[in-house]
Design an enzyme around this catalytic site. Structure first.
Site, mmCIF file in Angstrom:
data_model
loop_
_atom_site.group_PDB
_atom_site.id
_atom_site.type_symbol
_atom_site.label_atom_id
_atom_site.label_comp_id
_atom_site.label_asym_id
_atom_site.label_seq_id
_atom_site.Cartn_x
_atom_site.Cartn_y
_atom_site.Cartn_z
ATOM 1 N N GLU A 25 37.705 52.873 13.015
ATOM 2 C CA GLU A 25 38.154 54.264 12.949
ATOM 3 C C GLU A 25 39.615 54.396 13.365
ATOM 4 O O GLU A 25 40.384 55.115 12.722
ATOM 5 C CB GLU A 25 37.284 55.160 13.836
ATOM 6 C CG GLU A 25 37.697 56.622 13.742
ATOM 7 C CD GLU A 25 36.983 57.515 14.734
ATOM 8 O OE1 GLU A 25 37.613 58.493 15.180
ATOM 9 O OE2 GLU A 25 35.813 57.247 15.069
ATOM 10 N N CYS A 78 33.035 60.357 8.317
ATOM 11 C CA CYS A 78 32.607 61.488 9.141
ATOM 12 C C CYS A 78 33.605 62.641 9.018
ATOM 13 O O CYS A 78 34.820 62.438 9.143
ATOM 14 C CB CYS A 78 32.505 61.037 10.596
ATOM 15 S SG CYS A 78 32.203 62.396 11.750
ATOM 16 N N THR A 107 37.376 59.369 17.685
ATOM 17 C CA THR A 107 36.422 60.409 18.082
ATOM 18 C C THR A 107 35.350 59.928 19.042
ATOM 19 O O THR A 107 34.696 60.749 19.683
ATOM 20 C CB THR A 107 35.737 61.024 16.847
ATOM 21 O OG1 THR A 107 35.054 59.991 16.122
ATOM 22 C CG2 THR A 107 36.752 61.689 15.937
ATOM 23 N N HIS A 128 27.701 51.693 13.656
ATOM 24 C CA HIS A 128 27.467 50.578 14.564
ATOM 25 C C HIS A 128 26.040 50.597 15.092
ATOM 26 O O HIS A 128 25.786 50.817 16.282
ATOM 27 C CB HIS A 128 28.486 50.610 15.707
ATOM 28 C CG HIS A 128 29.845 50.182 15.276
ATOM 29 N ND1 HIS A 128 30.984 50.491 15.969
ATOM 30 C CD2 HIS A 128 30.258 49.456 14.194
ATOM 31 C CE1 HIS A 128 32.037 49.976 15.352
ATOM 32 N NE2 HIS A 128 31.613 49.354 14.264
ATOM 33 N N SER A 180 31.198 52.045 20.076
ATOM 34 C CA SER A 180 32.142 52.556 21.069
ATOM 35 C C SER A 180 31.555 53.726 21.850
ATOM 36 O O SER A 180 31.625 53.766 23.077
ATOM 37 C CB SER A 180 33.438 52.987 20.381
ATOM 38 O OG SER A 180 34.335 53.556 21.301
ATOM 39 N N ASN A 181 30.974 54.698 21.142
ATOM 40 C CA ASN A 181 30.462 55.874 21.851
ATOM 41 C C ASN A 181 29.331 55.504 22.799
ATOM 42 O O ASN A 181 29.193 56.086 23.874
ATOM 43 C CB ASN A 181 30.035 56.967 20.859
ATOM 44 C CG ASN A 181 28.687 56.704 20.218
ATOM 45 O OD1 ASN A 181 27.653 57.054 20.757
ATOM 46 N ND2 ASN A 181 28.688 56.073 19.054
ATOM 47 N N SER A 192 24.723 56.632 16.981
ATOM 48 C CA SER A 192 24.288 55.923 15.777
ATOM 49 C C SER A 192 22.918 55.277 15.959
ATOM 50 O O SER A 192 22.501 54.464 15.135
ATOM 51 C CB SER A 192 25.323 54.855 15.390
ATOM 52 O OG SER A 192 25.608 54.014 16.488
ATOM 53 N N CYS A 242 24.247 61.823 15.262
ATOM 54 C CA CYS A 242 25.100 63.001 15.180
ATOM 55 C C CYS A 242 25.232 63.418 13.709
ATOM 56 O O CYS A 242 24.719 62.743 12.809
ATOM 57 C CB CYS A 242 26.481 62.702 15.772
ATOM 58 S SG CYS A 242 27.375 61.391 14.886
ATOM 59 N N CYS A 278 35.473 65.185 19.259
ATOM 60 C CA CYS A 278 34.228 65.335 18.503
ATOM 61 C C CYS A 278 33.169 66.049 19.339
ATOM 62 O O CYS A 278 32.962 65.722 20.511
ATOM 63 C CB CYS A 278 33.733 63.946 18.084
ATOM 64 S SG CYS A 278 32.072 63.922 17.402
#
Length: 407
Positions: free
Chosen positions: A178, A148, A244, A83, A315-316, A377, A53, A285
């Site tokens: 975060e 970010c 986010t 990450h 996490s994402n 990531s 991203c 986000c």
């Protein structure tokens, strides 16, 4: 959108060509259907949005530029920059050392740092307390800052609503870098509490209604509220912001739930709800939204399995896995190396924090249909590596090159 100078080793000619074609076909990003890569015996359905991203590319550019421009100096990262194990390993191979691990455990004592050292703030941002610590050592904390911009936007929103006398509820994982950073910035301006999921939001709503004794709050949310938090006073006007990389739909559901609790408690409607509840929808986000929407669109297609690629502590990425797991067998891997052969795969169970070994993960059928995506990531080169590895099981090692040449 700005383009970044990211090392070529993270790029993929095939994936870049696919993304560029989809961008030309769908400039407004309204089509979340996957890209079909049909190789005959195996068919990949590639998510509309995945991979690096804006914030990740920004962080990588700054970090590698910092290394290049500070030859001979000691260079540190507060913790993992993003990450993804490959990116972090690549930085370490160039001499970068981590001061803390992702949970905040100290790896290098503060006393070992010197004013002339270079310290890079990771993409997750950092706490005001750590910024002050670096300042006391003589290091300018924001000189090499890869935070970010979308994380900073959350901090700005928290500060903005704090100025209007709202307390802040942060939807995030309490131990995530975060969330720790967002909590620190928010609590410097207003009373703040972290909720990790809908269950905790529902418990918090009981304190808003006064149906639970206020003393229970301090044990139930231990370590998740700001110093001096007053349950009776500080839950009268609130706004919800988020880590986010959380599931966007869950953040929205939590915000809606808290909003309804305020409406019920104070007998409000849409015309006057802002008296008690701040509108913070713009803290979600874009990449989190796009990647999760793309997975939802991908899951509308018939498939045999899903493969999600990314760092195990991302996490994402874990939320993409969650979405896929609801529909079909899902394998969370960090790279193509986890696919041992056509029959065997080593993959991560993030629910129980362990790797699993599965046999016969590819079904024995005429055409195997695989949904494929990656976290924000994860380098595109790793996704291409997964495609190539699976194609090799069908004797089609060169098919990816042929496809890229004709894109």
């Amino acid at each position: 959108m700005k383009t970044f100078n990211v090392p070529v080793i993270y790029r993929s000619p095939l994936i870049s060509a696919i993304k560029q074609r989809r961008k030309q076909q769908d400039k407004m990003k309204k089509d979340f259907s996957p890209t079909e890569l049909d190789f005959g015996p195996v068919r990949f359905l590639l998510a509309r949005h995945f991979g690096f991203c804006y914030g990740v590319e920004n962080a990588i550019e700054i970090a590698f530029k910092t290394v290049d421009e500070n030859e001979g100096k000691r260079i540190f990262l507060l913790s993992e920059m993003i990450h993804n194990p490959q990116v972090n390993h690549d930085l370490q191979s160039r001499g970068v050392e981590f001061i803390m691990d992702t949970s905040g455990k100290q790896l290098i004592p503060w006393e070992d740092l010197k004013p002339e050292d270079v310290v890079i703030i990771p993409a997750f941002g950092t706490t005001l307390e750590i910024e002050a610590k670096l300042q006391s050592i003589g290091i300018q904390p924001l000189q090499y800052n890869t935070t970010c911009p979308f994380v900073e936007r959350v901090w700005n929103k928290a500060e903005q609503i704090a100025g209007k006398n709202y307390s802040v509820i942060v939807h995030g994982k309490p131990k995530h870098e975060e969330t720790r950073a967002t909590f620190s910035h928010s609590q410097s301006n207003t009373p703040t509490v972290v909720v990790k999921d809908m269950s905790e939001a529902q418990q918090l709503a009981k304190f808003i209604h006064g149906t639970l004794p206020k003393e229970d709050f301090y044990s139930m949310f231990k370590g998740q509220y700001s110093e001096g938090f007053d349950v009776e006073k500080d839950l009268q006007r609130v706004g919800v912001v988020n880590q986010t990389t959380m599931l966007a739909s869950e953040t929205q559901a939590i915000a809606d739930y808290i909003k309804q609790a305020m409406q019920d408690k104070y007998q409000l409607n849409e015309t006057n709800i802002s008296d008690r509840f701040a509108d913070t929808r713009d803290t979600l986000c874009y990449a989190t939204n796009d990647n999760q929407s793309a997975v939802t669109g991908m899951l509308e297609e018939a498939a045999d399995l899903a493969i999600v690629v990314g760092g195990y502590n991302s996490s994402n990425t874990s939320h993409l896995v969650e979405l896929c797991e609801e529909k079909l067998p899902t394998y969370f891997i960090s790279s193509a190396d986890k696919i041992d052969n056509k029959n065997e795969i080593t993959h991560y169970d993030f629910h129980h924090h362990q790797e699993l070994y599965t046999q016969n993960f590819l079904p024995n059928k005429e055409t195997v249909n695989i949904l494929l995506t990656s976290g924000a990531s994860c380098p595109d080169a790793i996704v291409e590596g997964v495609i190539r590895k699976i194609l090799s099981f069908y004797g089609m090692e060169n098919a990816a090159d042929e496809l890229a040449a004709h894109m």
